[in-house]
Scaffold this motif. Sequence first.
Motif, mmCIF file in Angstrom:
data_model
loop_
_atom_site.group_PDB
_atom_site.id
_atom_site.type_symbol
_atom_site.label_atom_id
_atom_site.label_comp_id
_atom_site.label_asym_id
_atom_site.label_seq_id
_atom_site.Cartn_x
_atom_site.Cartn_y
_atom_site.Cartn_z
ATOM 1 N N VAL A 239 0.822 -1.212 0.000
ATOM 2 C CA VAL A 239 0.000 0.000 0.000
ATOM 3 C C VAL A 239 0.856 1.262 0.000
ATOM 4 O O VAL A 239 1.909 1.321 0.641
ATOM 5 N N THR A 240 0.401 2.256 -0.753
ATOM 6 C CA THR A 240 0.938 3.607 -0.661
ATOM 7 C C THR A 240 0.059 4.342 0.345
ATOM 8 O O THR A 240 -1.083 4.703 0.051
ATOM 9 N N GLU A 241 0.568 4.541 1.545
ATOM 10 C CA GLU A 241 -0.267 4.976 2.672
ATOM 11 C C GLU A 241 -0.987 6.289 2.427
ATOM 12 O O GLU A 241 -2.146 6.460 2.801
ATOM 13 N N GLU A 242 -0.315 7.248 1.759
ATOM 14 C CA GLU A 242 -0.930 8.561 1.583
ATOM 15 C C GLU A 242 -2.109 8.543 0.610
ATOM 16 O O GLU A 242 -2.912 9.480 0.579
ATOM 17 N N LEU A 243 -2.243 7.460 -0.152
ATOM 18 C CA LEU A 243 -3.370 7.349 -1.083
ATOM 19 C C LEU A 243 -4.547 6.577 -0.484
ATOM 20 O O LEU A 243 -5.657 6.624 -1.001
ATOM 21 N N CYS A 244 -4.296 5.859 0.575
ATOM 22 C CA CYS A 244 -5.339 5.007 1.160
ATOM 23 C C CYS A 244 -6.366 5.853 1.907
ATOM 24 O O CYS A 244 -6.017 6.753 2.682
ATOM 25 N N VAL A 245 -7.645 5.539 1.684
ATOM 26 C CA VAL A 245 -8.738 6.243 2.370
ATOM 27 C C VAL A 245 -9.422 5.337 3.394
ATOM 28 O O VAL A 245 -10.507 5.646 3.877
ATOM 29 N N ASN A 246 -8.788 4.215 3.707
ATOM 30 C CA ASN A 246 -9.258 3.307 4.769
ATOM 31 C C ASN A 246 -10.670 2.786 4.532
ATOM 32 O O ASN A 246 -11.449 2.594 5.463
ATOM 33 N N CYS A 247 -11.021 2.527 3.248
ATOM 34 C CA CYS A 247 -12.380 2.084 2.940
ATOM 35 C C CYS A 247 -12.610 0.614 3.257
ATOM 36 O O CYS A 247 -13.735 0.179 3.453
ATOM 37 N N GLY A 248 -11.531 -0.185 3.259
ATOM 38 C CA GLY A 248 -11.670 -1.602 3.563
ATOM 39 C C GLY A 248 -12.113 -2.463 2.394
ATOM 40 O O GLY A 248 -12.359 -3.670 2.565
ATOM 41 N N ASN A 249 -12.216 -1.861 1.203
ATOM 42 C CA ASN A 249 -12.666 -2.631 0.036
ATOM 43 C C ASN A 249 -11.731 -3.805 -0.242
ATOM 44 O O ASN A 249 -12.154 -4.870 -0.696
#
Length: 253
Positions: free
Chosen positions: A188-198
């Motif tokens: 994962v690229t952390e700054e792009l993750c929106v924590n949606c859980g998909n």
Amino acid sequence: QSPELTAKVIDWVMDTGDPGTPKLFKLTAAVTSINSVMEAVREVLAKHPEKKAGVTLANTFPVMGFQDRGRKSWPNGVVLGMSGEGVVPISYFTLSRAVPSGVVVSGNGGPMDYLQAANFLALGAGTVQFCSIVMKYGYGIIDELVSGLSWLMKSRGLASVKELTGIAQPDPVTDFMDLSPEKGISAVTEELCVNCGNCTRCPYQAVSLNSDGLPETDPSRCIGCSFCTLNCFTGALYMRDRTSEEQAELKED
């Protein structure tokens, strides 16, 4: 579909047609082997060395849809021609096998952006034809295709379309048995993750969220299918090479 009949019809046209008019014969990729068809075409065109001719590959594929015409029982089926994105991979494969025949090939059947057109050229198509994309977006899309292709060529260090044409030949396809047995793993690229859980919908139950809501991939479960990256709408997930330790942890039994 028949190499013999294809050659016969092409021979008729080459015999009687205006020698000053170049000709492209539109073939279908829906054959068991395009190689035998292309060999038949090559042989018949060799009989007319003074006349310019080639083939267009490929074409739409026959599929079926339903059309409601007032039937009470059920809508009737109609035969449609499938093109656009759906046939691009088939066209790629057909071109990869057809170009080595030496017959002039014009690419057709599916390209909907500059990268797909560039792939056609790289496989050896001398020209690329567009239909669906122009019908969908209008003639202005051509400027975008030219702009995109120019950017791509500059990024690859190619000075002309001539350099691009056929650059993927003579070995455009890696045989299945030559593919690497090592499988990637998602990260994962952390700054792009929106924590949606998909990504936790992973069918192998390899992805979970840590206490910060970021995905973590279990190397013992992840088989490298990349579905999670395809389902990540922000592009936060990507595939990377495994470490030797992660490779040892993978159990597929």
